[in-house]
Design a protein around this motif. Structure first.
Motif, PDB file in Angstrom:
ATOM      1  N   VAL A 174      11.515   0.532  43.139  1.00 20.14           N
ATOM      2  CA  VAL A 174      12.887   0.899  42.757  1.00 20.14           C
ATOM      3  C   VAL A 174      13.848  -0.240  43.091  1.00 20.14           C
ATOM      4  CG1 VAL A 174      14.793   2.481  43.253  1.00 20.14           C
ATOM      5  CG2 VAL A 174      12.463   3.367  43.009  1.00 20.14           C
ATOM      6  N   VAL A 184      17.006   3.356  37.100  1.00 18.76           N
ATOM      7  CA  VAL A 184      15.840   4.104  37.568  1.00 18.76           C
ATOM      8  C   VAL A 184      16.146   5.598  37.530  1.00 18.76           C
ATOM      9  CG1 VAL A 184      14.346   4.578  39.553  1.00 18.76           C
ATOM     10  CG2 VAL A 184      15.002   2.221  39.019  1.00 18.76           C
ATOM     11  N   LEU A 230      12.862   2.313  34.599  1.00 17.42           N
ATOM     12  CA  LEU A 230      11.740   2.690  35.452  1.00 17.42           C
ATOM     13  C   LEU A 230      11.934   4.136  35.868  1.00 17.42           C
ATOM     14  CD1 LEU A 230       9.803   0.671  37.983  1.00 17.42           C
ATOM     15  CD2 LEU A 230      10.869   2.740  38.855  1.00 17.42           C
TER      16      LEU A 230
END
Length: 344
Positions: A174, A184, A230
């Motif tokens: 992260v 994220v 992500l």
């Protein structure tokens, strides 16, 4: 507010719902009603309990400067006549082809803040997702390709049950993504370590969280996949074949989707990369005194991105100051000279 104005708002809300259902293949079950006496428009349906469609609809109302209240318990949004300076109402949705409707929905996602604004940043151009600089030797090129599924170790527990905190290794992923300009999404981690992520270098303003997705976790992932670079997932159960096929399709780059990297903390047969942490050793205890203040581990990665070879690194994860850094042999020699803990 005139009946025609109320009906115009109702038509616009129904159009926003239709767009979302078209894009994500979901039946939200939303019913829109007009109360001319109260001068309100009400949208009600179980689909509005979900973060994605709720935010798309609220974003449209906000842009139209219409006052509204959201009631999660009853899955209801009530729209009132605005007392502010009059602004444009939610326009009735024109009859659009599928491609035009999808393009409009993507613009709405960006406009209302549920996706990275305009995406004028590094990984947002469709490029790869950067790793934390300390982790880059683990993967050729030092980044993760969109469409990759990464199986990372959970901090506690090995199965789908439980709600253990996210591991330090996953927090380091992260940190690398957000420091490199990416966004994220975190799904299913009610105990996400915000302070630990910040200590590892994560930009907290680029993290969006959905703690309890419930049985609709796969749909939540599908929504997040178009909004982040992500995505962390702790699934409440083992994914079915249908779940795997759908999620793999959503995270893979295509003409319709930008794609993202999916990081899972539970067994996942379709993972392209597997990250493991072994031989953990905590530091800080002296001759019967002291506090734990650092952990020495060996991180290994295997899978497609490593070209079939296992790569390993010895790291401080975390180091005494809460960061992540390489573990060097000189430190090992100094550590071996320290007095060991004795139990009397």
């Amino acid at each position: 507010m005139t009946p025609d104005s109320l009906q115009s708002i109702a038509d616009g809300i129904a159009g926003e719902v239709d767009r979302f259902e078209t894009e994500y293949g979901m039946d939200l079950g939303v019913v829109v009603t007009v109360d001319e006496q109260a001068g309100t428009v009400t949208a009600r349906g179980d689909g509005l309990r979900t973060w994605g469609p709720q935010q798309v609809l609220v974003g449209a109302l906000t842009r139209a400067r219409l006052r509204h209240d959201v009631y999660m318990q009853s899955a209801t949004i009530v729209v009132y006549p605005s007392t502010d300076e009059p602004g444009p109402a939610v326009a009735p949705t024109p009859k659009l082809g599928r491609d035009a409707a999808l393009a409009q929905l993507r613009r709405d996602l960006v406009d209302n803040g549920t996706a990275p604004e305009a995406r004028h940043r590094g990984p947002a151009d469709g490029g790869n997702i950067p790793l934390h600089q300390v982790l880059r030797p683990l993967i050729p090129g030092g980044n993760l390709t969109r469409g990759t599924i990464v199986a990372a170790p959970p901090r506690t527990g090995q199965g789908f049950a439980g709600e253990g905190a996210v591991s330090y290794l996953t927090l380091a992923l992260v940190a690398g993504a957000t420091a490199g300009g990416g966004y994220v999404g975190v799904v299913g981690y009610p105990n996400f370590g915000i302070a630990a992520a910040s200590g590892l270098g994560a930009n907290l303003s680029r993290i969006q969280m959905l703690d309890h997705p419930g049985d609709r976790w796969a749909e939540a992932v599908a929504v997040f996949a178009d909004a982040v670079d992500l995505l962390l997932l702790h699934a409440p159960r083992r994914p079915t074949t249908s779940d795997l096929r759908r999620l793999t399709s959503r995270i893979r780059p295509s003409d319709r989707h930008r794609g993202c990297v999916l990081v899972v903390s539970s067994p996942w047969e379709e993972a392209h990369l597997t990250m493991r942490v072994r031989d953990p050793e905590w530091e800080g205890l002296g001759n019967g005194t002291g506090n734990l203040n650092g952990r020495h581990v060996t991180v290994s990665v295997t899978g497609r991105a490593t070209r079939g070879r296992q790569r390993e690194l010895e790291l401080w994860l975390p180091a005494a100051d809460g960061t992540i850094r390489e573990y060097v042999p000189q430190e090992k020699r100094r550590r071996d000279r320290r007095p060991q803990l004795r139990i009397a």
